[in-house]
Design a protein around this motif. Structure first.
Motif, mmCIF file in Angstrom:
data_model
loop_
_atom_site.group_PDB
_atom_site.id
_atom_site.type_symbol
_atom_site.label_atom_id
_atom_site.label_comp_id
_atom_site.label_asym_id
_atom_site.label_seq_id
_atom_site.Cartn_x
_atom_site.Cartn_y
_atom_site.Cartn_z
ATOM 1 N N GLY A 202 0.831 -1.202 0.000
ATOM 2 C CA GLY A 202 0.000 0.000 0.000
ATOM 3 C C GLY A 202 0.866 1.252 0.000
ATOM 4 N N ARG A 203 0.431 2.242 -0.760
ATOM 5 C CA ARG A 203 1.219 3.460 -0.943
ATOM 6 C C ARG A 203 1.439 4.205 0.368
ATOM 7 N NH1 ARG A 203 2.163 6.594 -5.498
ATOM 8 N NH2 ARG A 203 0.897 5.126 -6.656
ATOM 9 N N THR A 204 0.397 4.326 1.194
ATOM 10 C CA THR A 204 0.522 5.114 2.417
ATOM 11 C C THR A 204 1.553 4.512 3.358
ATOM 12 O OG1 THR A 204 -1.774 5.821 2.233
ATOM 13 C CG2 THR A 204 -0.733 6.043 4.384
ATOM 14 N N ALA A 205 1.446 3.200 3.618
ATOM 15 C CA ALA A 205 2.362 2.555 4.553
ATOM 16 C C ALA A 205 3.792 2.591 4.033
ATOM 17 C CB ALA A 205 1.921 1.113 4.806
ATOM 18 N N HIS A 210 9.263 4.908 4.319
ATOM 19 C CA HIS A 210 10.394 5.481 3.589
ATOM 20 C C HIS A 210 10.783 6.845 4.163
ATOM 21 C CE1 HIS A 210 13.062 6.178 0.228
ATOM 22 N NE2 HIS A 210 12.424 7.281 -0.096
ATOM 23 N N LYS A 211 9.797 7.694 4.455
ATOM 24 C CA LYS A 211 10.072 9.030 5.001
ATOM 25 C C LYS A 211 10.706 8.941 6.387
ATOM 26 C CE LYS A 211 6.396 11.369 2.423
ATOM 27 N NZ LYS A 211 5.056 11.990 2.515
ATOM 28 N N GLN A 212 10.188 8.035 7.214
ATOM 29 C CA GLN A 212 10.746 7.900 8.559
ATOM 30 C C GLN A 212 12.191 7.415 8.511
ATOM 31 O OE1 GLN A 212 8.626 5.833 11.562
ATOM 32 N NE2 GLN A 212 6.855 7.192 11.536
ATOM 33 N N GLN A 213 12.457 6.418 7.669
ATOM 34 C CA GLN A 213 13.813 5.886 7.584
ATOM 35 C C GLN A 213 14.789 6.933 7.048
ATOM 36 O OE1 GLN A 213 14.824 3.066 8.896
ATOM 37 N NE2 GLN A 213 12.719 2.708 9.558
ATOM 38 N N LYS A 214 14.350 7.735 6.084
ATOM 39 C CA LYS A 214 15.209 8.806 5.565
ATOM 40 C C LYS A 214 15.501 9.836 6.647
ATOM 41 C CE LYS A 214 14.879 10.720 1.617
ATOM 42 N NZ LYS A 214 14.394 11.437 0.417
ATOM 43 N N ALA A 215 14.471 10.194 7.438
ATOM 44 C CA ALA A 215 14.663 11.192 8.493
ATOM 45 C C ALA A 215 15.595 10.668 9.575
ATOM 46 C CB ALA A 215 13.312 11.577 9.097
ATOM 47 N N SER A 247 4.187 5.775 13.189
ATOM 48 C CA SER A 247 5.074 4.700 13.635
ATOM 49 C C SER A 247 4.310 3.400 13.804
ATOM 50 C CB SER A 247 5.752 5.082 14.955
ATOM 51 O OG SER A 247 6.612 6.192 14.784
ATOM 52 N N GLN A 248 3.042 3.495 14.213
ATOM 53 C CA GLN A 248 2.223 2.297 14.334
ATOM 54 C C GLN A 248 1.982 1.674 12.958
ATOM 55 O OE1 GLN A 248 1.143 0.698 17.127
ATOM 56 N NE2 GLN A 248 0.522 -0.861 15.646
ATOM 57 N N THR A 249 1.795 2.516 11.946
ATOM 58 C CA THR A 249 1.633 2.015 10.581
ATOM 59 C C THR A 249 2.876 1.266 10.147
ATOM 60 O OG1 THR A 249 0.170 3.848 10.005
ATOM 61 C CG2 THR A 249 1.233 2.694 8.181
ATOM 62 N N VAL A 250 4.058 1.856 10.418
ATOM 63 C CA VAL A 250 5.318 1.213 10.049
ATOM 64 C C VAL A 250 5.503 -0.090 10.815
ATOM 65 C CG1 VAL A 250 7.834 1.458 10.091
ATOM 66 C CG2 VAL A 250 6.400 3.394 9.392
ATOM 67 N N ALA A 251 5.156 -0.084 12.114
ATOM 68 C CA ALA A 251 5.300 -1.296 12.919
ATOM 69 C C ALA A 251 4.400 -2.406 12.389
ATOM 70 C CB ALA A 251 4.964 -0.993 14.379
ATOM 71 N N THR A 252 3.183 -2.048 11.975
ATOM 72 C CA THR A 252 2.277 -3.034 11.406
ATOM 73 C C THR A 252 2.853 -3.617 10.129
ATOM 74 O OG1 THR A 252 0.368 -1.883 12.339
ATOM 75 C CG2 THR A 252 -0.050 -3.400 10.510
ATOM 76 N N LEU A 253 3.406 -2.753 9.283
ATOM 77 C CA LEU A 253 4.006 -3.201 8.036
ATOM 78 C C LEU A 253 5.154 -4.160 8.303
ATOM 79 C CD1 LEU A 253 4.399 -3.080 4.986
ATOM 80 C CD2 LEU A 253 5.677 -0.970 5.279
#
Length: 367
Positions: A202-205, A210-215, A247-253
Motif C-alpha cells: 500500500g502506498r501510504t504505509a 520510507h520518510k521515517q527511515q530517511k529522516a 510509527s504504528q503504521t510502520v510497525a504493522t508493516l
C-alpha cells in the motif's frame, strides 16, 4: 633553430566520453531508432476496477482513435485519446463500466501525457536495445538488491521485472530532452524499486516507512546517534501524536513482513478446547475464530519446503491483509484497494494463494 613542436595533449575522460561511438541496435544508431517512433502527446484516463474488464469487448466499443492498455502487475488500465479529450473519455469510461455493473476505482484524467508505444519501434531495434540495457539495469540495481529481494526473491521474476522496466522507460523516454536513454533509465530505476513496496503493502504505509527511515538516517548522519521520539517529530515537522500514529503504521508493516515468526501452533502445540456441551456459545465462537485466524496466518507464512529465493519462500503479506481485513476488519475489497492503492486484481492474485493453503489447513483441523 626551429621552434619545438608541442606534443599533443592527451584526451581527457570527458573527451573520450564525447567521442564514443553511438550504440547501434538492429542495424540502426540509437538516435535514428528513436526518430522512427517519436514520443507524442495525448490525453489519458487512468483507472482500476473491482473486477477485471472484458478487454476484447471494451476495445471493440472504444471510440475511433482511442486505445487502451492494461498493466497486469498494477491492475491499472490506461485509455489514450487525442489531446483535449480527457474529460469526455473519463465520462465515457465511467458510464460504460457502470452499464456493465463494474465499479471504477481511482479514475482520473490527465492531459498532455507524452508517451510512445514500444511496438512502434522497429522490432530488431527494440530487441537489441532490451538485450543491451537489461544486464546494464541489473548491474545498476545491485545497490537496491536488499529491497528488491523482499518483493522479488525469484531470479526469474527479477529478470522479467527488469525488462518490463526497460520497456516502461522506452515508453516514457523523451529524445528531445538531449538526455541519453541510459541516463534516463538509471534515474527511473530507483523510483520503480520504491514502487514495489507501494504495490505490495500500500502506498501510504510504504511512503510513511520510507520518510521515517530517511529522516532517521539524516538525523544520525548529523548527530551520530538515533533521535528520540520528540526529536524525530521535530526533525520531520510533525507532532508527536502524528509521529506515533505513523510509527504504528510502520510497525504493522514490519510485523506483516515477519509472518513466519507467527507460524506455530496447530502442528506444534496442542490446543485444548472446552467441551461444547458445557461451554457457552460465546466461548466456542471465540475458539473457532481463534483457530481460523491462526490457520489464516499459517497459510500466509513462508512454505518451509520452498527455497528462500522462491515466491513461496516469502511471507504473503498482501494476501494476509486482504483476507484479514475483509473477514474481520469489515472492509470490502474495493475499499481496501483504495486504502492500499493497489488493484483488486493484484489483491486477488495474492489472496488466491492464501485460499489454496487455507483450505489445506482447515481440512487438517477438521480431522
Amino acid at each position: 633553430m626551429p621552434d619545438r613542436i608541442p606534443s599533443p595533449t592527451p584526451p581527457t575522460p570527458d573527451d573520450r566520453i564525447r567521442s564514443r561511438e553511438p550504440l547501434v541496435f538492429g542495424g540502426l544508431p540509437e538516435a535514428e531508432g528513436w526518430a522512427l517512433a517519436p514520443i507524442t502527446p495525448r490525453d489519458r484516463v487512468h483507472f482500476r476496477v473491482d473486477r477485471e474488464l472484458p478487454l476484447d469487448e471494451f476495445r471493440r466499443v472504444l471510440p475511433d482513435g482511442v486505445t487502451v492498455s492494461y498493466d497486469q502487475g498494477d491492475g491499472l488500465y490506461r485509455v489514450d485519446g487525442a489531446c483535449g479529450s480527457a474529460a469526455v473519455l473519463a465520462d465515457w469510461v465511467k458510464a460504460w463500466c457502470t452499464g456493465q455493473g463494474i465499479t471504477t476505482v481511482g479514475l482520473r484524467a490527465e492531459t498532455g501525457v507524452r508517451r510512445r508505444a514500444p511496438r512502434d519501434l522497429p522490432p530488431e531495434f527494440l530487441a537489441d536495445l532490451c538485450r543491451h540495457y537489461g544486464p546494464v539495469s541489473l548491474k545498476r540495481l545491485q545497490r537496491n538488491m536488499s529491497t528488491i529481494r523482499l518483493h522479488l526473491p525469484d531470479p526469474d521474476d527479477l529478470g522479467q521485472q527488469v525488462f518490463e522496466w526497460v520497456l516502461k522507460a522506452v515508453a516514457q523516454y523523451d529524445e528531445t530532452k538531449s538526455v541519453p536513454f541510459g541516463a534516463f533509465l538509471a534515474t527511473q530505476l530507483s523510483k520503480w524499486v520504491h514502487d514495489l513496496g507501494r504495490n505490495a503493502h500500500g502506498r501510504t504505509a510504504a511512503d510513511t516507512e520510507h520518510k521515517q527511515q530517511k529522516a532517521i538516517a539524516a538525523f544520525m548522519a548529523e548527530y551520530q546517534r538515533r533521535p528520540s521520539e520528540k526529536e524525530l517529530a521535530a526533525y520531520m515537522g510533525q507532532s508527536v501524536a502524528t509521529l506515533r500514529r505513523n510509527s504504528q503504521t510502520v510497525a504493522t508493516l514490519n510485523g506483516l513482513r515477519n509472518l513466519q515468526s507467527l507460524d506455530g501452533a496447530p502442528d506444534a502445540t496442542e490446543i485444548l478446547l472446552p467441551d461444547s456441551s458445557e461451554a457457552p456459545d460465546e466461548i466456542m465462537g471465540e475458539a473457532e475464530q481463534t483457530l481460523l485466524s491462526h490457520a489464516l496466518t499459517a497459510a500466509c507464512a513462508p512454505d518451509p519446503a520452498a527455497r528462500p529465493d522462491q515466491r513461496a519462500g516469502q511471507p504473503n503479506v498482501l494476501g494476509w491483509a486482504t483476507w484479514y481485513l475483509t473477514t474481520w476488519g469489515g472492509q470490502t475489497k474495493t475499499q481496501l484497494s483504495s486504502d492500499l492503492n493497489t488493484s483488486v486484481r493484484n489483491m486477488n492474485v495474492y489472496a488466491d494463494r492464501v485460499e489454496k493453503a487455507l483450505k489445506h489447513r482447515l481440512a487438517e483441523l477438521a480431522e
